[in-house]
Design a protein around this motif. Structure first.
Motif, PDB file in Angstrom:
ATOM      1  N   ILE A  67       4.386   7.999  11.927  1.00 46.98           N
ATOM      2  CA  ILE A  67       4.746   6.609  12.203  1.00 46.98           C
ATOM      3  C   ILE A  67       5.265   6.009  10.899  1.00 46.98           C
ATOM      4  CG2 ILE A  67       3.732   4.318  12.538  1.00 46.98           C
ATOM      5  CD1 ILE A  67       4.130   5.531  15.151  1.00 46.98           C
ATOM      6  N   PRO A  68       6.427   5.345  10.906  1.00 50.52           N
ATOM      7  CA  PRO A  68       6.995   4.827   9.659  1.00 50.52           C
ATOM      8  C   PRO A  68       6.283   3.573   9.153  1.00 50.52           C
ATOM      9  CG  PRO A  68       8.410   4.259  11.517  1.00 50.52           C
ATOM     10  CD  PRO A  68       7.319   5.131  12.057  1.00 50.52           C
ATOM     11  N   THR A  69       5.815   3.652   7.916  1.00 47.24           N
ATOM     12  CA  THR A  69       5.189   2.523   7.246  1.00 47.24           C
ATOM     13  C   THR A  69       5.842   2.338   5.884  1.00 47.24           C
ATOM     14  OG1 THR A  69       3.057   2.859   8.342  1.00 47.24           O
ATOM     15  CG2 THR A  69       3.032   1.607   6.300  1.00 47.24           C
ATOM     16  N   PHE A  70       6.131   1.093   5.532  1.00 40.30           N
ATOM     17  CA  PHE A  70       6.725   0.788   4.228  1.00 40.30           C
ATOM     18  C   PHE A  70       5.807  -0.142   3.441  1.00 40.30           C
ATOM     19  CE2 PHE A  70      10.456   1.786   6.824  1.00 40.30           C
ATOM     20  CZ  PHE A  70      11.200   2.595   5.977  1.00 40.30           C
ATOM     21  N   PHE A  71       5.649   0.161   2.160  1.00 42.93           N
ATOM     22  CA  PHE A  71       4.996  -0.737   1.215  1.00 42.93           C
ATOM     23  C   PHE A  71       6.072  -1.210   0.250  1.00 42.93           C
ATOM     24  CE2 PHE A  71       1.552   1.857   2.777  1.00 42.93           C
ATOM     25  CZ  PHE A  71       0.480   0.982   2.862  1.00 42.93           C
ATOM     26  N   ILE A  72       6.301  -2.512   0.190  1.00 46.51           N
ATOM     27  CA  ILE A  72       7.367  -3.060  -0.645  1.00 46.51           C
ATOM     28  C   ILE A  72       6.764  -3.904  -1.761  1.00 46.51           C
ATOM     29  CG2 ILE A  72       9.452  -4.471  -0.701  1.00 46.51           C
ATOM     30  CD1 ILE A  72       9.946  -3.772   2.170  1.00 46.51           C
ATOM     31  N   LYS A  73       7.040  -3.508  -2.994  1.00 47.29           N
ATOM     32  CA  LYS A  73       6.567  -4.215  -4.180  1.00 47.29           C
ATOM     33  C   LYS A  73       7.755  -4.958  -4.784  1.00 47.29           C
ATOM     34  CE  LYS A  73       2.604  -1.998  -3.844  1.00 47.29           C
ATOM     35  NZ  LYS A  73       1.374  -2.688  -3.416  1.00 47.29           N
ATOM     36  N   ILE A  74       7.713  -6.283  -4.748  1.00 50.24           N
ATOM     37  CA  ILE A  74       8.832  -7.112  -5.172  1.00 50.24           C
ATOM     38  C   ILE A  74       8.548  -7.709  -6.544  1.00 50.24           C
ATOM     39  CG2 ILE A  74      10.293  -9.081  -4.574  1.00 50.24           C
ATOM     40  CD1 ILE A  74       9.117  -8.714  -1.661  1.00 50.24           C
ATOM     41  N   GLY A  75       9.380  -7.376  -7.505  1.00 52.54           N
ATOM     42  CA  GLY A  75       9.232  -7.960  -8.834  1.00 52.54           C
ATOM     43  C   GLY A  75       9.520  -9.451  -8.794  1.00 52.54           C
ATOM     44  N   LYS A  76       8.649 -10.252  -9.373  1.00 52.33           N
ATOM     45  CA  LYS A  76       8.802 -11.704  -9.314  1.00 52.33           C
ATOM     46  C   LYS A  76      10.086 -12.183  -9.984  1.00 52.33           C
ATOM     47  CE  LYS A  76       3.787 -12.420  -9.391  1.00 52.33           C
ATOM     48  NZ  LYS A  76       2.645 -12.949 -10.171  1.00 52.33           N
ATOM     49  N   SER A  77      10.635 -11.377 -10.890  1.00 49.34           N
ATOM     50  CA  SER A  77      11.854 -11.764 -11.605  1.00 49.34           C
ATOM     51  C   SER A  77      13.098 -11.080 -11.037  1.00 49.34           C
ATOM     52  CB  SER A  77      11.710 -11.420 -13.101  1.00 49.34           C
ATOM     53  OG  SER A  77      10.605 -12.083 -13.676  1.00 49.34           O
ATOM     54  N   PHE A  78      12.974 -10.485  -9.864  1.00 49.75           N
ATOM     55  CA  PHE A  78      14.139  -9.832  -9.258  1.00 49.75           C
ATOM     56  C   PHE A  78      15.234 -10.880  -9.058  1.00 49.75           C
ATOM     57  CE2 PHE A  78      16.394  -8.213  -5.390  1.00 49.75           C
ATOM     58  CZ  PHE A  78      16.927  -7.064  -5.971  1.00 49.75           C
TER      59      PHE A  78
END
Length: 289
Positions: A67-78
């Motif tokens: 089953i496809p699962t994604f964990f997305i880590k977003i840099g606050k300064s992106f």
């Protein structure tokens, strides 16, 4: 942010994640093979052969592509943070394309009607866990989680007074009781504290850490102890007996309520599949593994 390029890279990463395994996992399997003999060694040899076939013929290492699962880590300064909301549709398109092109086995089934849309898309699937972190890049981790190992996951609401000794007992008893069902040698993720949902999310995220990489805090001692004791249980590869029941144990924790001590256990099979794509601050997209 070039969304078309991102989709291409995601499709590539998804394909790579199911037709090969990460180098730390491969090294651990090879090391385990040298320790084993008899049926246990035969099982590990079969696993390594499946990896060779997958990489050579570009076919999934296991028919259950999860089953496809994604964990997305977003840099606050992106710098393109306003475009992050567009990621969800890109992820869905990438999963649908990968299902046809790799191909992936269609694994999403409606819980009431039993209908399968045939594209690995459905209500809350792919599941996406979003979080912010320091930095200026975006990291997208893909976790294709098979049904056999997922069925072995467990939430325990432990009595707080049992403390770390209780945690050890719960984890080791669970590993022993699973036998060969999750296709060991497994990677065990443990989530401690928080609430019930937090503990399970932490446990699933914990298995993203590479095999052999311990926690950066004192809790690494507990990881090492659990790994060593788990491998003394004698379950062995595919449950046939042997010295290698787990490849690693990874722990993440959250502060908890004084009256509650959740212990989440998430199990990953021997293939320990994952993908990782980074969107750099300059807009370039990189398949990390």
């Amino acid at each position: 942010m070039d969304l078309d390029l991102l989709e291409e890279k995601l499709v590539s990463s998804i394909g790579k994640s199911v037709t090969s395994i990460s180098q730390p996992t491969l090294d651990a399997l090879k090391k385990a093979k040298e320790k084993e003999e008899g049926s246990a060694r035969v099982q590990l040899e079969a696993m390594l052969e499946a990896v060779e076939v997958g990489e050579r013929d570009k076919v999934p290492v296991c028919q259950d592509t999860g089953i496809p699962t994604f964990f997305i880590k977003i840099g606050k300064s992106f710098p393109q943070i306003d475009e992050i909301t567009e990621l969800e549709s890109v992820l869905e398109d990438a999963v649908e394309r990968a299902t046809e092109e790799v191909p992936l086995r269609p694994n999403t089934v409606h819980p009431i009607t039993e209908q399968n849309p045939g594209n690995n898309i459905g209500k809350h699937i792919p599941y996406i866990e979003w979080s912010f972190c320091e930095g200026d890049d975006v990291d997208i981790f893909y976790l294709p989680k098979g049904g056999g190992s997922e069925n072995m996951c467990q939430l325990n609401m432990m009595t707080p007074g049992k403390g770390l000794q209780g945690v050890k007992e719960i984890v080791l008893e669970r590993i022993a009781s699973m036998g060969g069902k999750p296709c060991p040698p497994a990677v065990i993720g443990v989530g401690l504290g928080g609430g019930s949902n937090i503990a399970m999310n932490l446990a699933k995220e914990a298995i993203l850490r590479p095999v052999g990489k311990t926690h950066e805090e004192e809790i690494s001692k507990l990881e090492t102890e659990l790994r060593e004791k788990a491998n003394e249980l004698g379950v062995g590869p595919m449950g046939v007996g042997g010295k290698t029941t787990v490849l690693d144990v990874h722990i993440k924790y959250a502060h908890r309520h004084p009256a509650s001590y959740p212990v989440g256990i998430v199990v990953q099979c021997w293939a320990n599949r994952r993908g990782h794509v980074t969107i750099n601050s300059n807009g370039s997209v990189e398949v990390v593994y």
